[in-house]
Design an enzyme around this catalytic site. Structure first.
Site, PDB file in Angstrom:
ATOM      1  N   GLY A  72       0.715  -1.063   0.001  1.00 48.24           N
ATOM      2  CA  GLY A  72       0.066   0.149   0.165  1.00 48.24           C
ATOM      3  C   GLY A  72       0.931   1.452  -0.005  1.00 48.24           C
ATOM      4  O   GLY A  72       0.503   2.217  -0.770  1.00 48.24           O
ATOM      5  N   THR A  73       1.953   1.400   0.626  1.00 48.13           N
ATOM      6  CA  THR A  73       2.815   2.434   0.782  1.00 48.13           C
ATOM      7  C   THR A  73       3.422   2.825  -0.464  1.00 48.13           C
ATOM      8  O   THR A  73       3.494   3.825  -0.854  1.00 48.13           O
ATOM      9  CB  THR A  73       3.999   2.159   1.986  1.00 48.13           C
ATOM     10  OG1 THR A  73       3.321   1.910   3.299  1.00 48.13           O
ATOM     11  CG2 THR A  73       4.780   3.429   2.110  1.00 48.13           C
ATOM     12  N   ALA A 200      -2.162  -6.547   0.105  1.00 47.05           N
ATOM     13  CA  ALA A 200      -2.683  -8.096  -0.002  1.00 47.05           C
ATOM     14  C   ALA A 200      -2.607  -8.412   1.772  1.00 47.05           C
ATOM     15  O   ALA A 200      -3.376  -9.497   2.093  1.00 47.05           O
ATOM     16  CB  ALA A 200      -1.708  -8.831  -0.623  1.00 47.05           C
ATOM     17  N   THR A 237      12.553  -7.451 -10.785  1.00 53.34           N
ATOM     18  CA  THR A 237      11.935  -8.484 -10.753  1.00 53.34           C
ATOM     19  C   THR A 237      10.589  -9.081 -10.028  1.00 53.34           C
ATOM     20  O   THR A 237      10.659  -8.724  -8.695  1.00 53.34           O
ATOM     21  CB  THR A 237      12.776  -9.714 -10.416  1.00 53.34           C
ATOM     22  OG1 THR A 237      14.147  -9.376 -11.307  1.00 53.34           O
ATOM     23  CG2 THR A 237      12.645 -11.076 -10.805  1.00 53.34           C
ATOM     24  N   CYS A 326       1.751   2.251  13.045  1.00 50.06           N
ATOM     25  CA  CYS A 326       3.039   3.191  13.026  1.00 50.06           C
ATOM     26  C   CYS A 326       2.771   4.123  14.028  1.00 50.06           C
ATOM     27  O   CYS A 326       3.754   4.282  14.757  1.00 50.06           O
ATOM     28  CB  CYS A 326       3.060   3.876  11.544  1.00 50.06           C
ATOM     29  SG  CYS A 326       1.611   4.004  10.675  1.00 50.06           S
TER      30      CYS A 326
HETATM   31  N1  PLP Z   1      -2.918   2.910   3.627  1.00 48.08           N
HETATM   32  C1  PLP Z   1      -3.808   2.454   4.524  1.00 48.08           C
HETATM   33  C2  PLP Z   1      -5.131   2.901   4.973  1.00 48.08           C
HETATM   34  C3  PLP Z   1      -3.236   1.397   5.690  1.00 48.08           C
HETATM   35  O1  PLP Z   1      -4.108   1.116   6.537  1.00 48.08           O
HETATM   36  C4  PLP Z   1      -1.886   0.929   5.437  1.00 48.08           C
HETATM   37  C5  PLP Z   1      -1.307   0.032   6.346  1.00 48.08           C
HETATM   38  O2  PLP Z   1      -1.627  -0.088   7.769  1.00 48.08           O
HETATM   39  C6  PLP Z   1      -1.244   1.554   4.360  1.00 48.08           C
HETATM   40  C7  PLP Z   1      -1.665   2.418   3.501  1.00 48.08           C
HETATM   41  C8  PLP Z   1       0.287   0.938   3.906  1.00 48.08           C
HETATM   42  O3  PLP Z   1       0.104  -0.510   3.346  1.00 48.08           O
HETATM   43  P1  PLP Z   1       1.236  -1.280   3.513  1.00 48.08           P
HETATM   44  O4  PLP Z   1       1.441  -1.948   4.834  1.00 48.08           O
HETATM   45  O5  PLP Z   1       0.958  -2.523   2.384  1.00 48.08           O
HETATM   46  O6  PLP Z   1       2.539  -0.618   3.062  1.00 48.08           O
END
Ligand code: PLP
Length: 385
Positions: A72-73, A200, A237, A326
């Site tokens: 997600g990040t 995921a 990759t 976090c």
């Molecule tokens: N966005 C939201 C709303 C999230 O809750 C999170 C993870 O807690 C992320 C982004 C980041 O995702 P990832 O942990 O896959 O980098």
């Protein structure tokens, strides 16, 4: 000690069938999807199958609109980067104040580079008023972004309405749907969304793999350059075992959603909420009146620090969190509750309990007992009657 895991918004357990589908791609079919030989061909086929499964889960029209990322990040960062590169002369970005750090932290850097960042706060109930976005978003904007569901409170936001407004003004619109996908159905093609982030490990897939949906793949400006993987959109990759696991998790989430899974999880979350609220005085349910994801419960207890509560709950076998994962390691008051109008002491008193499709009635009962005992213990220690 029996562990009752209620921190599923931080991460979930990899489902056994997901792990089973992943394993051969480490040790048997370990080829590189770009190679021309037989193992490469098998890897490329598996990649295509996983992409189609993820596309189906989110309702993308074509699998080509799905780019695999490291999570997600990265998806959020890549979406911001692409939008800004496409409109270098536009210097305003409009977002909600309750976005995840994966959006807020890069925006803070952009702000120091001279961008104007407009952060729209929700009300005390977690409701984000789309009209506030409509006022702030105009043709000067390089990007607008809103998360579909908040990771701390579970509050759902009216991203489709904001997307319509953006489309009418030619403003790129990004949605962080990391906490929505796998918990609520999504038909992304039915909405005016340019980019959408998913991950995921929030729905029983592996960590370190996610995707970015692109409404118009041709206009995407890549963030990571190198080899030509992902049709030149994300070099490196491919992490095939993780991608296969992501596909398997997407497939099982698609079925779970179709079989009414969210209502079963919501019933357990509601039971947890009702029993804790009934057993203790001085409890607030944060965003309790907002539409919420089925699995999330965020509570505030008078006179009890969220952090102390999480640590004591851990002694009682319950894994929970004080705000987002976090934020809790930084020991900062929740930026989400602060944005909702709570003061710092109140924003430090939150407990997030997040269920999964695997959470049982027995675990809910265990959690109710543990939360009640922990709050009573901490209040007694603080001399609160
Ligand atoms: N966005 C939201 C709303 C999230 O809750 C999170 C993870 O807690 C992320 C982004 C980041 O995702 P990832 O942990 O896959 O980098």
């Amino acid at each position: 000690m029996q562990i009752c895991y209620l921190d599923n918004n931080a991460t979930t357990r990899v489902a056994p069938q997901v792990l089973a589908e992943m394993t051969p791609w480490f040790v048997e079919d370990y080829g590189n999807a770009s190679s021309l030989h037989v193992l490469g061909e098998r890897a490329a086929d598996a990649l295509a199958r996983a992409r189609a499964r993820v596309a189906r889960l989110i309702g993308a029209r074509s699998p080509e609109q799905v780019v695999f990322t490291s999570g997600g990040t990265e998806s959020d960062n890549a979406a911001l980067h692409s939008a800004l590169r496409r409109s270098p002369d536009r210097r305003r970005i409009v977002v909600s104040a309750v976005e995840h750090e994966a959006v807020l932290a890069p925006l803070a850097r952009l702000e120091s580079d001279g961008y104007e960042i407009v952060r729209i706060a929700p009300d005390r109930e977690g409701h984000l008023d789309p009209a506030r976005f409509f006022e702030a978003i105009d043709e000067r904007c390089a990007l607008a972004a809103v998360m579909a569901a908040n990771n701390e409170t579970g509050a759902l936001h009216d991203w489709p309405a904001i997307g319509e407004h953006c489309a009418a003004r030619g403003v790129p619109f990004h949605v962080d749907a990391v906490q929505w996908v796998g918990k609520l159905p999504l038909d992304v093609a039915a909405h005016r969304v340019d980019t959408l982030a998913i991950s995921a490990h929030k729905f029983h897939g592996p960590k370190g793999i996610g995707a970015l949906y692109l409404r118009d793949p041709k206009s995407f400006q890549p963030w990571i350059h190198g080899g030509g993987q992902e049709q030149q959109r994300r070099a490196g990759t491919e992490n095939l075992p993780a991608i296969v696991g992501f596909g398997a998790a997407a497939e099982s989430a698609t079925q779970w959603l179709a079989q009414g899974g969210p209502a079963r999880v919501a019933a357990r979350r509601d039971a947890l909420q009702e029993q804790v609220v009934a057993a203790l005085a001085g409890v607030r349910v944060h965003a309790g009146r907002a539409p919420r994801t089925c699995n999330t419960l965020n509570l505030g207890f008078d006179d009890v620090s969220g952090e102390a509560l999480v640590m004591l709950l851990s002694e009682f076998g319950v894994c929970a969190s004080a705000g987002s994962a976090c934020a809790s390691s930084r020991h900062a008051p929740s930026h989400v509750l602060l944005a909702m109008g709570f003061d710092e002491p109140s924003a430090s008193r939150s407990l997030r309990l997040s269920l999964s499709r695997e959470t049982t009635d027995a675990e809910v009962a265990h959690a109710v007992d543990a939360v009640v005992k922990a709050v009573q213990t901490l209040r007694a220690l603080a001399g609160v009657p």
